[in-house]
Design a protein around this motif. Sequence first.
Motif, mmCIF file in Angstrom:
data_model
loop_
_atom_site.group_PDB
_atom_site.id
_atom_site.type_symbol
_atom_site.label_atom_id
_atom_site.label_comp_id
_atom_site.label_asym_id
_atom_site.label_seq_id
_atom_site.Cartn_x
_atom_site.Cartn_y
_atom_site.Cartn_z
ATOM 1 N N PHE A 1 7.763 27.696 -18.124
ATOM 2 C CA PHE A 1 7.348 29.085 -18.281
ATOM 3 C C PHE A 1 6.150 29.390 -17.394
ATOM 4 O O PHE A 1 5.306 28.526 -17.156
ATOM 5 C CB PHE A 1 6.943 29.376 -19.733
ATOM 6 C CG PHE A 1 8.070 29.281 -20.711
ATOM 7 C CD1 PHE A 1 8.886 30.370 -20.976
ATOM 8 C CD2 PHE A 1 8.325 28.090 -21.375
ATOM 9 C CE1 PHE A 1 9.928 30.275 -21.876
ATOM 10 C CE2 PHE A 1 9.363 27.984 -22.281
ATOM 11 C CZ PHE A 1 10.170 29.081 -22.526
ATOM 12 N N ALA A 2 6.098 30.628 -16.941
ATOM 13 C CA ALA A 2 4.894 31.157 -16.304
ATOM 14 C C ALA A 2 4.216 32.101 -17.288
ATOM 15 O O ALA A 2 4.884 32.920 -17.935
ATOM 16 C CB ALA A 2 5.245 31.895 -15.016
ATOM 17 N N PHE A 3 2.924 31.964 -17.429
ATOM 18 C CA PHE A 3 2.109 32.836 -18.278
ATOM 19 C C PHE A 3 1.157 33.604 -17.361
ATOM 20 O O PHE A 3 0.278 33.013 -16.733
ATOM 21 C CB PHE A 3 1.303 32.021 -19.294
ATOM 22 C CG PHE A 3 2.139 31.283 -20.298
ATOM 23 C CD1 PHE A 3 2.397 31.827 -21.547
ATOM 24 C CD2 PHE A 3 2.668 30.037 -20.003
ATOM 25 C CE1 PHE A 3 3.173 31.148 -22.483
ATOM 26 C CE2 PHE A 3 3.439 29.346 -20.928
ATOM 27 C CZ PHE A 3 3.690 29.907 -22.171
ATOM 28 N N ILE A 4 1.358 34.917 -17.292
ATOM 29 C CA ILE A 4 0.502 35.762 -16.467
ATOM 30 C C ILE A 4 -0.342 36.623 -17.390
ATOM 31 O O ILE A 4 0.191 37.408 -18.178
ATOM 32 C CB ILE A 4 1.319 36.655 -15.512
ATOM 33 C CG1 ILE A 4 2.244 35.802 -14.643
ATOM 34 C CG2 ILE A 4 0.393 37.484 -14.640
ATOM 35 C CD1 ILE A 4 3.688 35.818 -15.041
ATOM 36 N N THR A 5 -1.649 36.445 -17.321
ATOM 37 C CA THR A 5 -2.580 37.196 -18.165
ATOM 38 C C THR A 5 -3.384 38.152 -17.296
ATOM 39 O O THR A 5 -3.989 37.735 -16.302
ATOM 40 C CB THR A 5 -3.548 36.255 -18.907
ATOM 41 O OG1 THR A 5 -2.796 35.283 -19.617
ATOM 42 C CG2 THR A 5 -4.432 37.033 -19.873
ATOM 43 N N GLY A 6 -3.357 39.426 -17.647
ATOM 44 C CA GLY A 6 -4.152 40.418 -16.944
ATOM 45 C C GLY A 6 -5.139 41.068 -17.897
ATOM 46 O O GLY A 6 -4.776 41.422 -19.019
ATOM 47 N N GLU A 7 -6.366 41.213 -17.479
ATOM 48 C CA GLU A 7 -7.407 41.812 -18.323
ATOM 49 C C GLU A 7 -8.071 42.964 -17.587
ATOM 50 O O GLU A 7 -8.466 42.832 -16.420
ATOM 51 C CB GLU A 7 -8.465 40.770 -18.689
ATOM 52 C CG GLU A 7 -9.571 41.320 -19.579
ATOM 53 C CD GLU A 7 -10.566 40.253 -20.014
ATOM 54 O OE1 GLU A 7 -11.513 40.583 -20.747
ATOM 55 O OE2 GLU A 7 -10.389 39.084 -19.606
#
Length: 257
Positions: free
Chosen positions: A243-249
């Motif tokens: 899996f790829a986990f992309i977190t944007g804040e």
Amino acid sequence: MDEQLANHYAHRADSYDTTWGHRPDYLDWMEHRIHRRLALRPGLRIADIGAGTGLFLRRLMRHASQDTPVVCADPSPAMLGRLPSDPRLLPVRATAEELATGTVGLPWPALDGIVIKEAVHHFSALDRTLAGLARLLVPGGRIVVVTLPPKTGYPLFAAARDRFAARQPEPAQIAGALEQAGLRTVLETDAYPVRIDREEWLKLVAGRWMSVLSSFPDGELDAGLREIAERYPAGELAFDDRFAFITGERPAGQDRG
């Protein structure tokens, strides 16, 4: 949602949770990784976009209440109909595009967190949709996108692997779209080890558990099942679910635009 995809999820709704639902270790593994990246605490306004049957909502629900429920958005009424009956969940029938453009409204003007698990490959106009969703975040709010890379380690037949790869956006593209929308973005990868009997796996493929499999007519799927059976010996299959986990804040103090 196109007709083929709508039919796929309507057909899969009753059995969707059993695909991985009998593997509580996987559910815990995935929920922990989403929970950590969202930095959850009580009272946050959270939306799960592409929530389906709510299989990955247990940890989110711990921080929800009847006054501040988790929004469960999905375009499939059959999938939403399988959500747990719980006042901490608020079903909203909507596509990501409808939420991003405001065509379908939310109970709040802005969100503290958004989860998109294995749904981003269904988005049309990917960059524009992600930008619209990013605008829903308050300063300090986060969006977590969980997706499979185009090259999957699943023991599928060749045509299914190729079609899956062609339809799946690259994680770097998703991260880039969120950066363009003004979010600070982190891209990470992780893998869950899968062990499953070959016959059980063949049943999952025959049942078209992945949406890409619904694009194959019966004859092609049958040929694909034979290909898998010939390539992989009877017994246990072992592979990594990557899996790829992309977190944007959204940075504190930044205007939502």
